[in-house]
Design an enzyme around this catalytic site. Structure first.
Site, PDB file in Angstrom:
ATOM      1  N   LYS A  47     -36.165 -54.201  41.576  1.00 49.81           N
ATOM      2  CA  LYS A  47     -35.641 -54.880  40.694  1.00 49.81           C
ATOM      3  C   LYS A  47     -34.126 -54.554  40.324  1.00 49.81           C
ATOM      4  O   LYS A  47     -33.831 -53.275  40.275  1.00 49.81           O
ATOM      5  CB  LYS A  47     -36.394 -54.718  39.146  1.00 49.81           C
TER       6      LYS A  47
HETATM    7  C1  E4P Z   1     -39.508 -58.657  33.315  1.00 46.30           C
HETATM    8  O1  E4P Z   1     -39.388 -58.418  34.350  1.00 46.30           O
HETATM    9  C2  E4P Z   1     -39.236 -57.882  32.006  1.00 46.30           C
HETATM   10  O2  E4P Z   1     -39.915 -56.776  32.261  1.00 46.30           O
HETATM   11  C3  E4P Z   1     -39.769 -58.292  30.834  1.00 46.30           C
HETATM   12  O3  E4P Z   1     -40.264 -59.904  30.774  1.00 46.30           O
HETATM   13  C4  E4P Z   1     -38.739 -58.192  29.516  1.00 46.30           C
HETATM   14  O4  E4P Z   1     -39.691 -58.817  28.301  1.00 46.30           O
HETATM   15  P1  E4P Z   1     -39.170 -58.563  26.893  1.00 46.30           P
HETATM   16  O5  E4P Z   1     -37.924 -59.404  26.657  1.00 46.30           O
HETATM   17  O6  E4P Z   1     -40.283 -58.914  25.971  1.00 46.30           O
HETATM   18  O7  E4P Z   1     -38.846 -56.823  26.728  1.00 46.30           O
END
Ligand code: E4P
Length: 218
Positions: free
Chosen positions: A83
């Site tokens: 990522k």
């Molecule tokens: C995605 O890969 C992220 O980890 C996640 O969906 C972020 O979500 P949030 O905005 O609820 O922290």
């Protein structure tokens, strides 16, 4: 649309995996920090539990640092996906990793032009954050729909991963928009399965069954 779980908690992953609906896992530094364990060991355990892709995020902000972290993380298991943040250094790292055959999830995407760059950099996944777009009074689902339409028209191979989903309605809307993947917290999986009419219907069936058995016994 595939369903990923957005957590680094192994108990939650094991629980949802048992439902037979889990296609992968996404983690991020915030989620990893909640577990208080060694990051590499955590990713290894998650990769062993889940057959699908497991996103592990780098924390360097320069391309060389990202690549160094990415190569270490990718060596943990075959289903690790790297990522990377949607910044210039992240795009450069994504292009290099794509050339090296290492799969990527370009994260923190908040606009269609950003998503186009991720696709052109060879990302395996791009993650628009719907909930965070909604949080600033914009329309996360409209953004997701625009990205899905662009990717369809352009024939991009990158999969659109709807992230930052806050409830079951977001999941349904992401499916209508044509997202390839939705990643959701454990709470949203539980909300998706729950319906008051299911509970009431089951209660009634069980009560009727008891009455029927009592009747047979005379
Ligand atoms: C995605 O890969 C992220 O980890 C996640 O969906 C972020 O979500 P949030 O905005 O609820 O922290």
């Amino acid at each position: 649309m595939k369903l990923f779980l957005d957590t680094a908690n192994l108990d939650e992953i094991t629980e949802i995996n048992r439902w037979g609906v889990l296609d992968g896992v996404t983690t991020n530094p915030t989620l990893a920090g909640k577990e208080g364990k060694d990051f590499a060991a955590m990713i290894k355990d998650i990769c062993a539990e889940v057959d699908g892709d497991v996103s592990a995020e780098v924390v360097s902000t320069d391309t060389d640092g990202m690549l160094e972290e990415a190569n270490k993380l990718a060596a943990i298991a075959d289903n690790v996906v790297i990522k990377l943040p949607l910044i210039p250094a992240g795009l450069a790292a994504c292009s290099q990793l794509s050339r090296d055959g290492i799969r990527t999830n370009v994260t923190l995407c908040f606009s269609a032009p950003q998503a186009i760059l991720a696709a052109r950099a060879g990302a395996t996944y791009v993650s628009p954050f719907l909930g965070r777009v909604d949080d600033i009074a914009n329309d996360g689902i409209a953004l997701l729909s625009e990205i899905c339409e662009i990717f369809r028209v352009q024939g991009y191979a990158t999969e659109v991963l709807a992230a930052s989903l806050r409830g079951p309605q977001h999941v349904a809307q992401a499916a209508v928009a044509g997202a390839d993947v939705a990643t959701l917290p454990t709470k949203v999986f539980h909300q998706m399965v729950s319906h008051p009419l299911t509970d009431a219907g089951l209660e009634r069936f069980l009560a009727d069954w008891d009455a029927y058995q009592q009747q047979l016994r005379g």
